[in-house]
Design a protein around this motif. Structure first.
Motif, PDB file in Angstrom:
ATOM      1  N   UNK A  30       0.821  -1.214   0.000  1.00  0.00           N
ATOM      2  CA  UNK A  30       0.000   0.000   0.000  1.00  0.00           C
ATOM      3  C   UNK A  30       0.855   1.263   0.000  1.00  0.00           C
ATOM      4  N   UNK A  31       2.035   1.196   0.580  1.00  0.00           N
ATOM      5  CA  UNK A  31       2.921   2.352   0.542  1.00  0.00           C
ATOM      6  C   UNK A  31       3.431   2.593  -0.872  1.00  0.00           C
ATOM      7  N   UNK A  32       3.750   1.516  -1.598  1.00  0.00           N
ATOM      8  CA  UNK A  32       4.236   1.642  -2.974  1.00  0.00           C
ATOM      9  C   UNK A  32       3.106   1.960  -3.949  1.00  0.00           C
ATOM     10  N   UNK A  33       1.911   1.432  -3.706  1.00  0.00           N
ATOM     11  CA  UNK A  33       0.757   1.612  -4.589  1.00  0.00           C
ATOM     12  C   UNK A  33      -0.426   2.152  -3.785  1.00  0.00           C
ATOM     13  N   UNK A  34      -0.433   3.450  -3.516  1.00  0.00           N
ATOM     14  CA  UNK A  34      -1.524   3.994  -2.706  1.00  0.00           C
ATOM     15  C   UNK A  34      -2.870   3.794  -3.397  1.00  0.00           C
ATOM     16  N   UNK A  35      -3.914   3.561  -2.619  1.00  0.00           N
ATOM     17  CA  UNK A  35      -5.216   3.292  -3.205  1.00  0.00           C
ATOM     18  C   UNK A  35      -5.830   4.506  -3.897  1.00  0.00           C
ATOM     19  N   UNK A  36      -5.456   5.701  -3.493  1.00  0.00           N
ATOM     20  CA  UNK A  36      -5.997   6.915  -4.114  1.00  0.00           C
ATOM     21  C   UNK A  36      -4.832   7.760  -4.610  1.00  0.00           C
ATOM     22  N   UNK A  37      -4.870   8.138  -5.887  1.00  0.00           N
ATOM     23  CA  UNK A  37      -3.838   9.009  -6.422  1.00  0.00           C
ATOM     24  C   UNK A  37      -4.454  10.359  -6.801  1.00  0.00           C
ATOM     25  N   UNK A  38      -3.673  11.246  -7.365  1.00  0.00           N
ATOM     26  CA  UNK A  38      -4.145  12.594  -7.659  1.00  0.00           C
ATOM     27  C   UNK A  38      -5.272  12.606  -8.680  1.00  0.00           C
ATOM     28  N   UNK A  39      -5.183  11.756  -9.688  1.00  0.00           N
ATOM     29  CA  UNK A  39      -6.244  11.715 -10.699  1.00  0.00           C
ATOM     30  C   UNK A  39      -7.565  11.281 -10.088  1.00  0.00           C
ATOM     31  N   UNK A  40      -7.527  10.268  -9.244  1.00  0.00           N
ATOM     32  CA  UNK A  40      -8.757   9.794  -8.607  1.00  0.00           C
ATOM     33  C   UNK A  40      -9.340  10.864  -7.693  1.00  0.00           C
ATOM     34  N   UNK A  41      -8.490  11.565  -6.981  1.00  0.00           N
ATOM     35  CA  UNK A  41      -8.931  12.630  -6.093  1.00  0.00           C
ATOM     36  C   UNK A  41      -9.564  13.765  -6.895  1.00  0.00           C
ATOM     37  N   UNK A  42      -8.946  14.111  -8.022  1.00  0.00           N
ATOM     38  CA  UNK A  42      -9.484  15.167  -8.881  1.00  0.00           C
ATOM     39  C   UNK A  42     -10.866  14.763  -9.414  1.00  0.00           C
ATOM     40  N   UNK A  43     -11.013  13.517  -9.846  1.00  0.00           N
ATOM     41  CA  UNK A  43     -12.302  13.026 -10.354  1.00  0.00           C
ATOM     42  C   UNK A  43     -13.381  13.069  -9.273  1.00  0.00           C
ATOM     43  N   UNK A  44     -13.015  12.649  -8.050  1.00  0.00           N
ATOM     44  CA  UNK A  44     -13.999  12.666  -6.963  1.00  0.00           C
ATOM     45  C   UNK A  44     -14.461  14.079  -6.661  1.00  0.00           C
ATOM     46  N   UNK A  45     -13.527  15.026  -6.654  1.00  0.00           N
ATOM     47  CA  UNK A  45     -13.887  16.407  -6.369  1.00  0.00           C
ATOM     48  C   UNK A  45     -14.775  16.966  -7.475  1.00  0.00           C
ATOM     49  N   UNK A  46     -14.483  16.618  -8.718  1.00  0.00           N
ATOM     50  CA  UNK A  46     -15.305  17.095  -9.821  1.00  0.00           C
ATOM     51  C   UNK A  46     -16.705  16.488  -9.756  1.00  0.00           C
ATOM     52  N   UNK A  47     -16.826  15.243  -9.352  1.00  0.00           N
ATOM     53  CA  UNK A  47     -18.128  14.605  -9.222  1.00  0.00           C
ATOM     54  C   UNK A  47     -18.948  15.216  -8.100  1.00  0.00           C
ATOM     55  N   UNK A  48     -18.265  15.747  -7.085  1.00  0.00           N
ATOM     56  CA  UNK A  48     -18.970  16.396  -5.983  1.00  0.00           C
ATOM     57  C   UNK A  48     -19.313  17.845  -6.311  1.00  0.00           C
ATOM     58  N   UNK A  49     -18.943  18.305  -7.484  1.00  0.00           N
ATOM     59  CA  UNK A  49     -19.280  19.663  -7.892  1.00  0.00           C
ATOM     60  C   UNK A  49     -18.237  20.696  -7.526  1.00  0.00           C
ATOM     61  N   UNK A  50     -17.068  20.274  -7.101  1.00  0.00           N
ATOM     62  CA  UNK A  50     -15.993  21.209  -6.752  1.00  0.00           C
ATOM     63  C   UNK A  50     -15.075  21.386  -7.950  1.00  0.00           C
TER      64      UNK A  50
END
Length: 71
Positions: A30-50
């Motif tokens: 999990x340290x080498x392959x984090x479950x959430x990366x920047x692209x996923x975080x950006x997509x989640x924020x966009x889906x929430x309307x941010x």
């Protein structure tokens, strides 16, 4: 009688050792392959309307990494 006792102790030691080896392996994975990366975080924020700015994404990623390192 001794065979049963030795067998139970060996089984308990194997289970405990297997648990700690598996835990160490997963923590390293999990340290080498984090479950959430920047692209996923950006997509989640966009889906929430941010509208995610790079600064906000960097802040959230550093908070998540800091939280993971504390555990």
């Amino acid at each position: 009688m001794w065979y049963v006792l030795v067998g139970i102790l060996a089984l308990a030691a194997g289970v405990a050792l297997g648990f700690f080896i598996a835990r160490k392996y997963m923590m390293d994975y999990l340290k080498k392959n984090p479950p959430i990366n920047e692209q996923m975080l950006r997509m989640m924020m966009m889906q929430m309307g941010m509208k995610p700015s790079q600064k906000k994404i960097n802040q959230m990623m550093s908070q998540m990494n800091k939280q993971f390192d504390n555990k």
